[in-house]
Design a protein around this motif. Sequence first.
Motif, mmCIF file in Angstrom:
data_model
loop_
_atom_site.group_PDB
_atom_site.id
_atom_site.type_symbol
_atom_site.label_atom_id
_atom_site.label_comp_id
_atom_site.label_asym_id
_atom_site.label_seq_id
_atom_site.Cartn_x
_atom_site.Cartn_y
_atom_site.Cartn_z
ATOM 1 N N ASN A 1 0.756 -0.833 0.017
ATOM 2 C CA ASN A 1 0.370 -0.147 0.020
ATOM 3 C C ASN A 1 1.173 0.894 -0.209
ATOM 4 O O ASN A 1 0.247 2.103 -0.368
ATOM 5 C CB ASN A 1 -0.962 0.045 0.919
ATOM 6 C CG ASN A 1 -2.142 0.959 1.209
ATOM 7 O OD1 ASN A 1 -2.388 1.815 -0.242
ATOM 8 N ND2 ASN A 1 -2.872 1.603 2.386
ATOM 9 N N HIS B 1 3.411 -7.557 1.760
ATOM 10 C CA HIS B 1 1.933 -7.450 2.764
ATOM 11 C C HIS B 1 0.954 -7.086 1.918
ATOM 12 O O HIS B 1 0.371 -6.251 2.319
ATOM 13 C CB HIS B 1 2.198 -6.191 3.882
ATOM 14 C CG HIS B 1 3.208 -6.893 4.105
ATOM 15 N ND1 HIS B 1 4.254 -7.328 5.173
ATOM 16 C CD2 HIS B 1 2.353 -6.853 6.422
ATOM 17 C CE1 HIS B 1 4.892 -7.638 5.982
ATOM 18 N NE2 HIS B 1 3.797 -7.693 7.054
ATOM 19 N N LEU C 1 -5.452 -9.226 0.197
ATOM 20 C CA LEU C 1 -6.605 -10.001 1.530
ATOM 21 C C LEU C 1 -5.664 -10.373 2.986
ATOM 22 O O LEU C 1 -5.840 -10.124 3.879
ATOM 23 C CB LEU C 1 -7.355 -10.714 1.041
ATOM 24 C CG LEU C 1 -8.472 -9.953 0.292
ATOM 25 C CD1 LEU C 1 -9.488 -11.014 0.000
ATOM 26 C CD2 LEU C 1 -9.472 -8.629 0.891
ATOM 27 N N THR C 2 -4.551 -11.164 1.992
ATOM 28 C CA THR C 2 -3.517 -12.248 3.303
ATOM 29 C C THR C 2 -2.862 -11.171 4.386
ATOM 30 O O THR C 2 -1.910 -11.609 5.251
ATOM 31 C CB THR C 2 -2.860 -12.848 2.461
ATOM 32 O OG1 THR C 2 -1.860 -12.213 1.752
ATOM 33 C CG2 THR C 2 -3.744 -14.219 1.745
ATOM 34 N N LEU C 3 -2.899 -9.581 3.907
ATOM 35 C CA LEU C 3 -2.290 -8.966 5.245
ATOM 36 C C LEU C 3 -2.820 -9.368 6.442
ATOM 37 O O LEU C 3 -2.474 -8.994 7.574
ATOM 38 C CB LEU C 3 -2.080 -7.396 5.384
ATOM 39 C CG LEU C 3 -1.773 -6.788 5.797
ATOM 40 C CD1 LEU C 3 -0.816 -6.545 6.316
ATOM 41 C CD2 LEU C 3 -2.628 -4.968 5.963
ATOM 42 N N GLN D 1 -4.238 -3.082 2.983
ATOM 43 C CA GLN D 1 -5.038 -4.644 2.141
ATOM 44 C C GLN D 1 -4.870 -4.133 1.229
ATOM 45 O O GLN D 1 -5.839 -3.775 0.343
ATOM 46 C CB GLN D 1 -5.696 -5.136 2.823
ATOM 47 C CG GLN D 1 -5.877 -6.253 4.053
ATOM 48 C CD GLN D 1 -7.321 -6.902 3.979
ATOM 49 O OE1 GLN D 1 -8.213 -5.907 3.643
ATOM 50 N NE2 GLN D 1 -7.265 -7.074 5.280
ATOM 51 N N HIS E 1 4.010 -10.852 -0.298
ATOM 52 C CA HIS E 1 2.556 -11.456 0.717
ATOM 53 C C HIS E 1 3.484 -11.909 2.371
ATOM 54 O O HIS E 1 4.573 -11.443 1.745
ATOM 55 C CB HIS E 1 1.776 -12.874 0.598
ATOM 56 C CG HIS E 1 0.886 -12.527 -1.283
ATOM 57 N ND1 HIS E 1 0.482 -11.498 -1.826
ATOM 58 C CD2 HIS E 1 1.726 -12.425 -2.382
ATOM 59 C CE1 HIS E 1 -0.477 -11.484 -2.700
ATOM 60 N NE2 HIS E 1 0.727 -11.710 -3.181
ATOM 61 N N GLY F 1 -11.126 -4.464 1.526
ATOM 62 C CA GLY F 1 -11.483 -5.236 2.427
ATOM 63 C C GLY F 1 -11.637 -5.340 3.606
ATOM 64 O O GLY F 1 -12.438 -4.146 3.492
ATOM 65 N N PRO G 1 -6.143 -14.398 7.232
ATOM 66 C CA PRO G 1 -6.519 -14.647 5.733
ATOM 67 C C PRO G 1 -6.640 -15.512 5.045
ATOM 68 O O PRO G 1 -7.067 -14.975 3.977
ATOM 69 C CB PRO G 1 -4.864 -14.611 5.330
ATOM 70 C CG PRO G 1 -3.995 -14.179 7.193
ATOM 71 C CD PRO G 1 -5.171 -14.487 7.972
#
Length: 322
Positions: free
Chosen positions: A87, A114, A117-119, A127, A171, A290, A295
């Motif tokens: 981000n 990161h 969504l899996t942040l 996210q 990620h 998100g 996650p």
Amino acid sequence: MHLEDIKLQNEKETRAGFGDGIYEIAKENKDVVVLTADLAGSFKLGPFIKDFSDRYYEMGIAEANMMGTAAGLTIGGKIPYTTTFANFSTGRVYDQIRQSIAYSGKNVKICASHAGLTLGEDGATHQILEDIGMMKMLPGMTVINPCDYNQTKAATKAIASHNGPVYLRFHRPKWANFTTENGSDFVIGKAQLMAEGTDVSIFACGHLVWYAIEAARALKEKGISAEVINLHTIKPLDEEAVVRSIRKTGCAVTCEEHNIWGGLGESVAHVAGQYNPVPIEFIGTKDTFGESGKPVDLLDKYGLTPRFIVAAAEKVVERKKG
């Protein structure tokens, strides 16, 4: 390559692949330098800092300044790798990337952890689900989203010898690690055929490559032969591989931990529309932000897990028949 040939080696964080990769390439290339915006721990930079402290720059929480500094370092022949969350690597500093890096073709490697969504628990503000689209629209920018630890490590090393700006996206959590340990199956701009099939092409990047493989195994039990292709390089896209696959199968599903608007799916659809129109279904977030959560729970809520890929494949195979 067949589904039964794909073996789960272990589970590792893709960001750890970056940390190990940057350490190895720094040993080989003295021009590699690393800048971070107060995230050395998140990027596993401990060994790099210990052995190459003279090539490490802690910029603090000043991402725009980090991008400008990185651009300047290239003028002296350095190969700067910037490190912060996806981000903050894109949305927060888009102007600096466009003006100081992309516009003048600076040899900066923008490394973003990161993503997607899996942040997890940090929620919607962190996210980012639009970054692939933002970066692939920049002229001259190479965009890569590797699928596991091994491939992230290989990509981190490979981009050092690639001339020009790169966006390397990976990620946060531990994930399936299944590609070649030495990274020999990774080539910038070349799609990776994970498994051959005849009924539907499944194109995926990042975490969703493993989910695509799991979906293909479930589809096989249903009598549907899925071809799984890892499009780790989203730009430049391996158009030849895309066209070759869809000409064989006649339909496709795209899978990404990103908004379907502007991401991998749009790139695949663009190629199909130009050279071989086929029915396509898109797995990704649907024009939404998100939220906070675990996650895997988030991936399931937003329709990105294997059961949704299976359903999309079944739907597109039926569309092809009609």
